[in-house]
Scaffold this motif. Sequence first.
Motif, mmCIF file in Angstrom:
data_model
loop_
_atom_site.group_PDB
_atom_site.id
_atom_site.type_symbol
_atom_site.label_atom_id
_atom_site.label_comp_id
_atom_site.label_asym_id
_atom_site.label_seq_id
_atom_site.Cartn_x
_atom_site.Cartn_y
_atom_site.Cartn_z
ATOM 1 N N ASP A 256 0.828 -1.212 0.000
ATOM 2 C CA ASP A 256 0.000 0.000 0.000
ATOM 3 C C ASP A 256 0.860 1.259 0.000
ATOM 4 O OD1 ASP A 256 -2.443 1.460 0.108
ATOM 5 O OD2 ASP A 256 -2.251 1.661 2.273
ATOM 6 N N TRP A 257 2.104 1.131 0.472
ATOM 7 C CA TRP A 257 2.994 2.295 0.505
ATOM 8 C C TRP A 257 3.171 2.912 -0.874
ATOM 9 C CZ3 TRP A 257 7.370 2.213 -2.486
ATOM 10 C CH2 TRP A 257 7.789 0.950 -2.942
ATOM 11 N N ARG A 258 3.052 2.102 -1.923
ATOM 12 C CA ARG A 258 3.218 2.613 -3.280
ATOM 13 C C ARG A 258 2.159 3.656 -3.635
ATOM 14 N NH1 ARG A 258 6.748 -0.432 -6.445
ATOM 15 N NH2 ARG A 258 7.476 -2.361 -5.476
ATOM 16 N N ASN A 259 1.025 3.616 -2.932
ATOM 17 C CA ASN A 259 -0.041 4.587 -3.191
ATOM 18 C C ASN A 259 0.209 5.918 -2.482
ATOM 19 O OD1 ASN A 259 -1.619 2.701 -4.694
ATOM 20 N ND2 ASN A 259 -2.309 1.782 -2.762
ATOM 21 N N HIS A 260 1.228 5.979 -1.620
ATOM 22 C CA HIS A 260 1.425 7.168 -0.800
ATOM 23 C C HIS A 260 2.834 7.751 -0.858
ATOM 24 C CE1 HIS A 260 -2.474 6.231 0.990
ATOM 25 N NE2 HIS A 260 -2.046 4.994 1.211
ATOM 26 N N PHE A 261 3.829 6.958 -1.202
ATOM 27 C CA PHE A 261 5.215 7.435 -1.213
ATOM 28 C C PHE A 261 5.553 8.096 -2.549
ATOM 29 C CE2 PHE A 261 7.854 5.117 2.209
ATOM 30 C CZ PHE A 261 6.805 5.194 3.117
ATOM 31 N N ASP A 262 6.020 9.347 -2.513
ATOM 32 C CA ASP A 262 6.588 9.963 -3.701
ATOM 33 C C ASP A 262 8.110 9.974 -3.546
ATOM 34 O OD1 ASP A 262 7.150 11.972 -1.886
ATOM 35 O OD2 ASP A 262 5.765 13.430 -2.754
ATOM 36 N N ASP A 263 8.832 10.620 -4.448
ATOM 37 C CA ASP A 263 10.292 10.606 -4.404
ATOM 38 C C ASP A 263 10.822 11.186 -3.099
ATOM 39 O OD1 ASP A 263 10.332 9.468 -6.899
ATOM 40 O OD2 ASP A 263 10.703 11.344 -7.973
ATOM 41 N N GLU A 264 10.237 12.293 -2.657
ATOM 42 C CA GLU A 264 10.724 12.937 -1.434
ATOM 43 C C GLU A 264 10.506 12.054 -0.215
ATOM 44 O OE1 GLU A 264 10.098 17.078 1.162
ATOM 45 O OE2 GLU A 264 9.003 16.759 -0.718
ATOM 46 N N LEU A 265 9.336 11.433 -0.140
ATOM 47 C CA LEU A 265 9.049 10.546 0.976
ATOM 48 C C LEU A 265 9.982 9.341 0.973
ATOM 49 C CD1 LEU A 265 5.141 10.534 1.200
ATOM 50 C CD2 LEU A 265 6.718 10.946 3.094
ATOM 51 N N TYR A 266 10.208 8.791 -0.208
ATOM 52 C CA TYR A 266 11.079 7.610 -0.269
ATOM 53 C C TYR A 266 12.508 7.976 0.102
ATOM 54 C CZ TYR A 266 11.785 2.744 -1.360
ATOM 55 O OH TYR A 266 12.033 1.409 -1.243
ATOM 56 N N GLU A 267 12.941 9.149 -0.282
ATOM 57 C CA GLU A 267 14.281 9.597 0.082
ATOM 58 C C GLU A 267 14.408 9.730 1.596
ATOM 59 O OE1 GLU A 267 17.274 13.403 -0.731
ATOM 60 O OE2 GLU A 267 15.464 13.139 -1.938
ATOM 61 N N ALA A 268 13.373 10.293 2.240
ATOM 62 C CA ALA A 268 13.388 10.428 3.702
ATOM 63 C C ALA A 268 13.360 9.061 4.364
ATOM 64 C CB ALA A 268 12.190 11.265 4.152
ATOM 65 N N PHE A 269 12.577 8.147 3.810
ATOM 66 C CA PHE A 269 12.490 6.798 4.350
ATOM 67 C C PHE A 269 13.847 6.095 4.240
ATOM 68 C CE2 PHE A 269 12.027 2.259 3.457
ATOM 69 C CZ PHE A 269 11.376 1.834 4.607
ATOM 70 N N THR A 270 14.495 6.207 3.089
ATOM 71 C CA THR A 270 15.792 5.562 2.884
ATOM 72 C C THR A 270 16.855 6.151 3.804
ATOM 73 O OG1 THR A 270 15.238 5.107 0.567
ATOM 74 C CG2 THR A 270 17.562 4.993 1.183
ATOM 75 N N ALA A 271 16.787 7.456 4.022
ATOM 76 C CA ALA A 271 17.740 8.094 4.932
ATOM 77 C C ALA A 271 17.592 7.548 6.344
ATOM 78 C CB ALA A 271 17.534 9.607 4.921
ATOM 79 N N ALA A 272 16.373 7.201 6.720
ATOM 80 C CA ALA A 272 16.102 6.703 8.074
ATOM 81 C C ALA A 272 16.372 5.212 8.214
ATOM 82 C CB ALA A 272 14.654 7.003 8.461
ATOM 83 N N THR A 273 16.288 4.451 7.116
ATOM 84 C CA THR A 273 16.339 2.988 7.221
ATOM 85 C C THR A 273 17.505 2.344 6.493
ATOM 86 O OG1 THR A 273 14.929 2.677 5.256
ATOM 87 C CG2 THR A 273 13.825 2.904 7.391
ATOM 88 N N GLY A 274 18.168 3.073 5.612
ATOM 89 C CA GLY A 274 19.263 2.467 4.857
ATOM 90 C C GLY A 274 18.774 1.333 3.972
ATOM 91 N N ASP A 275 19.426 0.180 4.049
ATOM 92 C CA ASP A 275 19.068 -0.966 3.210
ATOM 93 C C ASP A 275 18.140 -1.944 3.929
ATOM 94 O OD1 ASP A 275 20.829 -1.957 5.073
ATOM 95 O OD2 ASP A 275 22.040 -3.086 3.636
ATOM 96 N N TYR A 282 12.300 -7.724 1.221
ATOM 97 C CA TYR A 282 11.168 -7.176 0.472
ATOM 98 C C TYR A 282 11.664 -6.560 -0.821
ATOM 99 C CZ TYR A 282 8.232 -7.936 4.544
ATOM 100 O OH TYR A 282 7.529 -8.523 5.572
ATOM 101 N N PRO A 283 10.802 -6.465 -1.835
ATOM 102 C CA PRO A 283 11.240 -5.939 -3.134
ATOM 103 C C PRO A 283 11.603 -4.463 -3.045
ATOM 104 C CG PRO A 283 8.860 -6.232 -3.100
ATOM 105 C CD PRO A 283 9.392 -6.881 -1.864
ATOM 106 N N ALA A 284 12.630 -4.085 -3.804
ATOM 107 C CA ALA A 284 13.031 -2.684 -3.859
ATOM 108 C C ALA A 284 11.945 -1.869 -4.561
ATOM 109 C CB ALA A 284 14.362 -2.559 -4.603
ATOM 110 N N ARG A 285 12.114 -0.564 -4.512
ATOM 111 C CA ARG A 285 11.089 0.313 -5.044
ATOM 112 C C ARG A 285 10.812 0.058 -6.524
ATOM 113 N NH1 ARG A 285 11.396 6.961 -5.357
ATOM 114 N NH2 ARG A 285 9.160 7.323 -5.737
ATOM 115 N N ASP A 286 11.854 -0.238 -7.275
ATOM 116 C CA ASP A 286 11.702 -0.417 -8.728
ATOM 117 C C ASP A 286 11.434 -1.854 -9.139
ATOM 118 O OD1 ASP A 286 14.148 -1.371 -8.002
ATOM 119 O OD2 ASP A 286 15.279 -0.349 -9.587
ATOM 120 N N GLN A 287 11.196 -2.726 -8.153
ATOM 121 C CA GLN A 287 10.909 -4.136 -8.446
ATOM 122 C C GLN A 287 9.416 -4.410 -8.351
ATOM 123 O OE1 GLN A 287 13.488 -6.032 -5.514
ATOM 124 N NE2 GLN A 287 14.794 -6.773 -7.158
#
Length: 289
Positions: A256-275, A282-287
């Motif tokens: 469901d996150w795909r319906n709510h995350f844009d580039d900025e949100l995903y960047e913030a999420f990645t900064a907080a969680t790393g890999d 779980y599948p990466a964003r582009d998978q």
Amino acid sequence: MIKRTVEFAKHHTPNQMRILVRRAQLEAHNSKMRITVPVVNRCEYDNVYHCTVHKTGSQWIKALFSDPTVYRHSGLLPYDPRFYGRRSLPVVPRGRAALALFHSYPRFEQIVKPGTYRAFFVIRDPRDIVVSSYFSLRNSHAPMGDILQARKILREKPMKEGLLYCINRLSERYTFKQLRSWAVAPESETIRLFRYEDLTGERQTDEVDQLLRHCGITVPRSELEDLLARYSFSKMKKDRESAGQISHYRKGKAGDWRNHFDDELYEAFTAATGDLVEVLGYPARDQTP
């Protein structure tokens, strides 16, 4: 009327009083099961430990393990350490299923276990945890601790800013670090990881059966199917709403996150969680999911 009064007390009293109410409810529940439910098969382990983070179906699993069916086939009574003093490392009495422990793997290892045990940890796509946390904090979570403060903040923000707030909140509360600690923990027959998506998905009966068997509990297939039907998310949601309560059971669809995350949100999420997403498998964003 009595049920509504008890529920009102649980949700509209100070935290300490709420804990006493919940403890009294749990002890009454366990006393009733001891008297009225015969144990036909006893679990081979002294204790079961349910470990998790928030927004991974912890209340649903607690409901399953508190049902007479599971007690009948295990002899294990539900035990919530939060209702018996807020010690960070509780000692769980023998013959109990500890529900639920919100600890990292190293902290769980520090808990003194009085006998033989099995433990399981429930993981979920952390991106969906963010979305689920947002809707729970904003709309349905019981007003305890700082929930009302967080709710006020989220209701004053656009959804995107609210999701950013939730990412920061989860990071500050070490949710992402706890998930990582279990994902990279040494393999063990005693501890097993289960995915929330599998436990609630199309093969739910098989997955829950595997979880119970890992815990030394065997429930006949027909009884297990009846058990899961009693605690389906839709039924639990309907039961709470019919009792005049806001349902806490929002079963968000996996991804469901795909319906709510844009580039900025995903960047913030990645900064907080790393890999973390990849570490959890779980599948990466582009998978494709």
